[in-house]
Every structure is written in C-alpha cells, then in structure tokens.
Motif scaffolding. Structure first.
Motif: not given
Length: 187
Positions: A9-14, A79-80, A167-174
């Motif tokens: 998931i992390a690789a896919l989103l990144t 990443g975020g 959205l990815v930034s918010a998810l990774f940061l939280v």
C-alpha cells in the motif's frame, strides 16, 4: 506476512504521480512496447527495494521496538510532506539508445534510487520481515508502473493527482504522528 500489505500500500500510494511512473509512461509511448517497459521498470523497483531489504538486515538488530516504530513514523511523516509537492516531468532520455528494456530499467533505476518507496521498505523491513516488505513494495511499485505504461503519457498526465496527493499526505502525516507519539510513549 505482517509487512507485505503495508509495504504494498505504501509503495502504491507513494509511486502514483511520481517521476518513475511518468518516465515509464513516456518510455512506453516512445518505444510502443508498454509491457516491456513496465517489466523493466518493475525490475528496477525490485532491485532497489531488495537493496533496502538487505540494508534492513544490517540495521534491524541495533534497533529496539520503539526505535523501529519511530523509524516508521519518520518515514511516514517524510512521505506525507513529500506528497504535498507535485512531481516534475523527468528527462525523456531521448539520447539514450539502449532499447526499450535497458533504457527503462536504467532510467527508472536512476530516477527512483533513494526514493520514498525504499525508505518505506526499509522502515517495514527492520520490524523483522525484510523479504515480505521487499515483495510488497516491489509489487506495489510494479502495479503503478504497469498501469502507467499501459495508459501512456497523455492519459497518465491527465489524471488529477493533486487531490490524491493531499489525501495521501494527510493519511501519512496522521499515521506518522500517531505511531511516533506511541513510540515516544506520549500516548
């Protein structure tokens, strides 16, 4: 197996909207061989994530469980923050006359070297399952490369990545803040 899905998931989103995917789409159009280019890009990502997994074997014994969690938190926060900035179109490698396989492999390898995906692989791998982290990250990066190659540059560049990046930034940061606070025993 605990590292397989999170690394995927992390690789896919990144990788979505990042320079290696854009280069893969460019080269697939240029050579007219999307499957070959996607395969070469997948090999490049696999090689880089294998190096990250090997690195984790060296450093994992020196990290406590809290340090491992903090390492993952740092990877998520970085990443975020990185997801907030759009990727610029990479060099088109028009002067490279190595053919579709080698141009895609070397181009994606050099472009993705040290990217966030390897940082995530390392962060998941130090927790004890380096080859599952490698497999998940390599599969996630390959999935993005495959879709980018099949779609081609014009279609890939039309995807509105900006809301997705936010959205990815918010998810990774939280997630990074919560995991980091837990590692520091603040919560």
């Amino acid at each position: 197996m605990e590292a397989l899905v999170p690394a995927f998931i992390a690789a896919l989103l990144t990788q979505l909207g990042e320079r290696p995917a854009i280069l893969t789409a460019i080269l697939a159009d240029r050579y007219g061989r999307p499957l070959t280019v996607a395969f070469a890009a997948g090999l490049a990502h696999a090689a880089l994530n294998a190096l990250a997994a090997l690195g984790s074997i060296a450093i994992a014994p020196t990290l406590t469980p809290n340090a491992q969690a903090l390492f993952l938190a740092v990877a998520l926060v970085i990443g975020g923050l990185g997801a907030l900035f759009p990727a610029k179109t990479p060099d088109r490698l028009e002067s490279w006359g190595l053919g579709s396989l080698f141009t895609a492999f070397l181009g994606v390898f050099s472009l993705a070297l040290g990217s966030q995906t390897q940082f995530f692989t390392l962060a998941f791998a130090v927790r004890g399952e380096p080859w599952f982290a490698f497999a998940g990250a390599a599969a996630g990066a390959f999935a993005v490369a495959f879709v980018a190659a099949v779609m081609g540059e014009a279609m890939w560049q039309r995807i509105p990545f900006r809301p997705f990046r936010w959205l990815v930034s918010a998810l990774f940061l939280v997630a990074g803040i919560v995991i980091g606070a837990g590692a520091l025993r603040l919560i």
